[in-house]
Design a protein around this motif. Structure first.
Motif: not given
Length: 79
Positions: A23-28
């Motif tokens: 949701a904050r724009g971080i793809l792990a």
């Protein structure tokens, strides 16, 4: 991997809260070797599991997360 936005490099990351990170724009991508490919204005990732036990996956990052493009199934002996 993260979407470009102000302050993204300083954003805290909790590997156990992937929905909040996305949701904050971080793809792990955990426990994967990744090769980044660019084609036709799109970004793709070739994800190869570090332990060689799982299949290789080709994904495309999207606003909602990632879209699976292709899976290369491992066949036969797995080392």
């Amino acid at each position: 991997m993260a979407r470009e936005q102000a302050g993204i490099l300083a954003a805290p990351f909790d590997p156990h809260a992937s929905d909040e990170a996305r949701a904050r724009g971080i793809l792990a991508f955990v426990y994967q070797h990744a090769t980044v490919l660019f084609e036709g204005g799109h970004t793709y990732l070739l994800l190869d599991p570090a332990n060689r036990a799982k299949d290789i996956v080709w994904v495309k990052p999207t606003v909602a997360g990632v879209e699976e493009v292709c899976v290369m199934r491992r066949v036969g002996e797995r080392r």
